[in-house]
Design a protein around this motif. Structure first.
Motif, PDB file in Angstrom:
ATOM      1  N   THR A  22      -9.487  -1.503  -5.163  1.00  0.00           N
ATOM      2  CA  THR A  22     -10.046  -0.272  -5.152  1.00  0.00           C
ATOM      3  C   THR A  22     -10.818  -0.218  -6.324  1.00  0.00           C
ATOM      4  O   THR A  22     -11.974   0.360  -6.237  1.00  0.00           O
ATOM      5  CB  THR A  22      -9.130   1.230  -4.906  1.00  0.00           C
ATOM      6  N   ALA A  23     -10.229  -0.057  -7.412  1.00  0.00           N
ATOM      7  CA  ALA A  23     -11.040   0.207  -8.845  1.00  0.00           C
ATOM      8  C   ALA A  23     -12.044  -0.767  -8.960  1.00  0.00           C
ATOM      9  O   ALA A  23     -13.143  -0.542  -9.405  1.00  0.00           O
ATOM     10  CB  ALA A  23     -10.038   0.066 -10.128  1.00  0.00           C
ATOM     11  N   THR A  24     -11.886  -2.039  -8.843  1.00  0.00           N
ATOM     12  CA  THR A  24     -12.946  -3.175  -9.150  1.00  0.00           C
ATOM     13  C   THR A  24     -14.146  -2.917  -7.927  1.00  0.00           C
ATOM     14  O   THR A  24     -15.362  -2.927  -8.602  1.00  0.00           O
ATOM     15  CB  THR A  24     -12.394  -4.416  -8.640  1.00  0.00           C
ATOM     16  N   VAL A  25     -13.826  -2.528  -6.738  1.00  0.00           N
ATOM     17  CA  VAL A  25     -14.995  -2.193  -5.691  1.00  0.00           C
ATOM     18  C   VAL A  25     -15.824  -1.004  -6.279  1.00  0.00           C
ATOM     19  O   VAL A  25     -16.820  -0.883  -6.106  1.00  0.00           O
ATOM     20  CB  VAL A  25     -14.531  -2.317  -4.280  1.00  0.00           C
ATOM     21  N   ARG A  44     -17.718   3.711 -15.079  1.00  0.00           N
ATOM     22  CA  ARG A  44     -16.276   2.949 -15.511  1.00  0.00           C
ATOM     23  C   ARG A  44     -15.256   4.003 -16.054  1.00  0.00           C
ATOM     24  O   ARG A  44     -14.104   3.993 -15.457  1.00  0.00           O
ATOM     25  CB  ARG A  44     -16.773   2.094 -16.378  1.00  0.00           C
ATOM     26  N   ASN A  45     -15.567   4.876 -16.813  1.00  0.00           N
ATOM     27  CA  ASN A  45     -14.598   5.734 -17.393  1.00  0.00           C
ATOM     28  C   ASN A  45     -14.026   6.769 -16.296  1.00  0.00           C
ATOM     29  O   ASN A  45     -12.703   7.218 -16.297  1.00  0.00           O
ATOM     30  CB  ASN A  45     -15.234   6.616 -18.579  1.00  0.00           C
ATOM     31  N   GLN A  46     -14.858   7.010 -15.303  1.00  0.00           N
ATOM     32  CA  GLN A  46     -14.196   8.073 -14.118  1.00  0.00           C
ATOM     33  C   GLN A  46     -13.154   7.201 -13.374  1.00  0.00           C
ATOM     34  O   GLN A  46     -12.255   7.778 -13.144  1.00  0.00           O
ATOM     35  CB  GLN A  46     -15.418   8.680 -13.491  1.00  0.00           C
ATOM     36  N   ASN A  69       1.049  -2.023 -14.073  1.00  0.00           N
ATOM     37  CA  ASN A  69      -0.379  -1.716 -13.142  1.00  0.00           C
ATOM     38  C   ASN A  69      -1.580  -1.047 -13.677  1.00  0.00           C
ATOM     39  O   ASN A  69      -2.513  -1.717 -13.559  1.00  0.00           O
ATOM     40  CB  ASN A  69       0.329  -0.802 -12.096  1.00  0.00           C
ATOM     41  N   LEU A  70      -1.163  -0.179 -14.896  1.00  0.00           N
ATOM     42  CA  LEU A  70      -2.230   0.333 -15.674  1.00  0.00           C
ATOM     43  C   LEU A  70      -3.079  -0.909 -16.381  1.00  0.00           C
ATOM     44  O   LEU A  70      -4.263  -0.743 -16.466  1.00  0.00           O
ATOM     45  CB  LEU A  70      -1.740   1.295 -16.526  1.00  0.00           C
ATOM     46  N   VAL A  71      -2.367  -1.710 -17.176  1.00  0.00           N
ATOM     47  CA  VAL A  71      -2.898  -2.744 -17.790  1.00  0.00           C
ATOM     48  C   VAL A  71      -3.960  -3.791 -17.154  1.00  0.00           C
ATOM     49  O   VAL A  71      -5.056  -3.835 -17.474  1.00  0.00           O
ATOM     50  CB  VAL A  71      -2.007  -3.506 -18.775  1.00  0.00           C
ATOM     51  N   CYS A  72      -3.265  -4.225 -15.997  1.00  0.00           N
ATOM     52  CA  CYS A  72      -4.180  -5.041 -15.163  1.00  0.00           C
ATOM     53  C   CYS A  72      -5.228  -4.381 -14.468  1.00  0.00           C
ATOM     54  O   CYS A  72      -6.508  -4.805 -14.419  1.00  0.00           O
ATOM     55  CB  CYS A  72      -3.117  -5.344 -13.965  1.00  0.00           C
ATOM     56  N   THR A  73      -5.211  -3.141 -13.939  1.00  0.00           N
ATOM     57  CA  THR A  73      -6.270  -2.513 -13.501  1.00  0.00           C
ATOM     58  C   THR A  73      -7.169  -2.006 -14.315  1.00  0.00           C
ATOM     59  O   THR A  73      -8.708  -2.260 -14.195  1.00  0.00           O
ATOM     60  CB  THR A  73      -5.672  -0.950 -12.502  1.00  0.00           C
ATOM     61  N   ILE A  74      -7.073  -1.256 -15.559  1.00  0.00           N
ATOM     62  CA  ILE A  74      -7.986  -1.150 -16.476  1.00  0.00           C
ATOM     63  C   ILE A  74      -8.773  -2.319 -17.006  1.00  0.00           C
ATOM     64  O   ILE A  74      -9.705  -2.396 -16.851  1.00  0.00           O
ATOM     65  CB  ILE A  74      -7.609  -0.313 -17.755  1.00  0.00           C
ATOM     66  N   GLY A  75      -7.762  -3.319 -16.990  1.00  0.00           N
ATOM     67  CA  GLY A  75      -8.612  -4.875 -17.323  1.00  0.00           C
ATOM     68  C   GLY A  75      -9.414  -5.268 -16.605  1.00  0.00           C
ATOM     69  O   GLY A  75     -10.724  -5.594 -17.041  1.00  0.00           O
ATOM     70  N   LEU A  76      -9.330  -5.075 -15.280  1.00  0.00           N
ATOM     71  CA  LEU A  76     -10.411  -5.651 -14.498  1.00  0.00           C
ATOM     72  C   LEU A  76     -11.310  -4.584 -14.201  1.00  0.00           C
ATOM     73  O   LEU A  76     -12.661  -5.011 -13.828  1.00  0.00           O
ATOM     74  CB  LEU A  76      -9.393  -5.465 -12.955  1.00  0.00           C
ATOM     75  N   VAL A  77     -11.324  -3.164 -14.359  1.00  0.00           N
ATOM     76  CA  VAL A  77     -12.378  -2.298 -14.386  1.00  0.00           C
ATOM     77  C   VAL A  77     -13.467  -2.749 -15.462  1.00  0.00           C
ATOM     78  O   VAL A  77     -14.503  -2.847 -15.452  1.00  0.00           O
ATOM     79  CB  VAL A  77     -11.923  -1.007 -14.511  1.00  0.00           C
ATOM     80  N   LEU A  78     -12.689  -2.925 -16.955  1.00  0.00           N
ATOM     81  CA  LEU A  78     -13.651  -3.276 -17.998  1.00  0.00           C
ATOM     82  C   LEU A  78     -14.551  -4.609 -17.546  1.00  0.00           C
ATOM     83  O   LEU A  78     -15.593  -4.727 -17.994  1.00  0.00           O
ATOM     84  CB  LEU A  78     -12.944  -3.481 -19.146  1.00  0.00           C
ATOM     85  N   THR A 116     -15.082  -6.172 -14.481  1.00  0.00           N
ATOM     86  CA  THR A 116     -16.066  -5.665 -13.583  1.00  0.00           C
ATOM     87  C   THR A 116     -17.173  -5.150 -14.031  1.00  0.00           C
ATOM     88  O   THR A 116     -18.435  -5.223 -13.590  1.00  0.00           O
ATOM     89  CB  THR A 116     -15.283  -5.110 -12.493  1.00  0.00           C
ATOM     90  N   SER A 117     -17.192  -3.957 -14.883  1.00  0.00           N
ATOM     91  CA  SER A 117     -18.216  -3.073 -15.476  1.00  0.00           C
ATOM     92  C   SER A 117     -19.266  -4.139 -16.205  1.00  0.00           C
ATOM     93  O   SER A 117     -20.399  -3.803 -16.048  1.00  0.00           O
ATOM     94  CB  SER A 117     -17.653  -2.158 -16.237  1.00  0.00           C
ATOM     95  N   ARG A 118     -18.732  -5.080 -17.058  1.00  0.00           N
ATOM     96  CA  ARG A 118     -19.502  -5.664 -17.815  1.00  0.00           C
ATOM     97  C   ARG A 118     -20.298  -6.712 -16.889  1.00  0.00           C
ATOM     98  O   ARG A 118     -21.331  -6.968 -17.062  1.00  0.00           O
ATOM     99  CB  ARG A 118     -18.680  -6.684 -18.811  1.00  0.00           C
ATOM    100  N   VAL A 119     -19.597  -7.229 -15.836  1.00  0.00           N
ATOM    101  CA  VAL A 119     -20.317  -8.273 -14.980  1.00  0.00           C
ATOM    102  C   VAL A 119     -21.220  -7.696 -14.241  1.00  0.00           C
ATOM    103  O   VAL A 119     -22.459  -8.038 -13.917  1.00  0.00           O
ATOM    104  CB  VAL A 119     -19.115  -8.817 -13.957  1.00  0.00           C
ATOM    105  N   ARG A 120     -21.061  -6.354 -13.620  1.00  0.00           N
ATOM    106  CA  ARG A 120     -21.973  -5.543 -12.999  1.00  0.00           C
ATOM    107  C   ARG A 120     -23.224  -5.332 -13.834  1.00  0.00           C
ATOM    108  O   ARG A 120     -24.214  -5.388 -13.354  1.00  0.00           O
ATOM    109  CB  ARG A 120     -21.420  -4.213 -12.655  1.00  0.00           C
TER     110      ARG A 120
END
Length: 158
Positions: free
Chosen positions: A114-117, A125-127, A53-62, A64-68
């Motif tokens: 939740t993380a992506t949104v 991102r880090n928070q 779950n961590l690997v997937c969620t952190i990957g999506l956050v990273l 999404t952060s770049r796309v945003r």
């Protein structure tokens, strides 16, 4: 799945539970619980589901952060894509901040959503990574303990 999980080697069980932790709504909490219910030791089930779950969620956050960052670079952000998910996470973020939205998010939405949104709405991102990681670990541990108590309570001679 129960035949495959119960009859697998310990490393295979961990890998299967890590893969299950990637799936929204299974994540760390249900992955931990199911692993224990299918006979995987808690010390394997919980960390494996949490790690997936961590690997997937952190990957999506990273991502999404770049796309945003790319989408908002050099121009004001337009308010669009007002989806049900976005409104729900935005309300929680306004009311409880990133920590509250992260810790309470699994009650209504997958942590990946939740993380992506949160990042798409402009949260740092880090928070988001920090609080989502804490949330994923806590939910995984809580459901692991619940599974251990339930399975242990149902075991013959308990």
């Amino acid at each position: 799945m129960s035949e495959r999980l119960g009859g697998a080697e310990l490393w295979e069980q961990a890998l299967l539970l890590a893969l299950a932790g990637v799936i929204p709504l299974i994540e760390s909490y249900l992955g931990s619980f199911l692993g224990i219910a299918f006979g995987v030791p808690a010390w394997v089930a919980v960390p494996a589901a949490v790690l997936g779950n961590l690997v997937c969620t952190i990957g999506l956050v990273l991502v999404t952060s770049r796309v945003r960052a790319a989408a908002t670079r050099g121009r004001l952000r337009k308010e669009k894509d007002d989806t049900w998910f976005r409104r729900r996470v935005a309300r929680a973020a306004e009311r409880y901040g990133v920590p509250g939205a992260s810790l309470l998010g699994p009650l209504t939405l997958p942590s990946q959503v939740t993380a992506t949104v949160l990042v798409a709405l402009g949260a740092r991102r880090n928070q988001v990574i920090l609080w989502q990681s804490i949330s994923i670990v806590l939910w995984g541990l809580a459901f692991g303990l619940f599974g251990e108590a339930l399975v242990g309570g149902l075991a013959p001679g308990a």
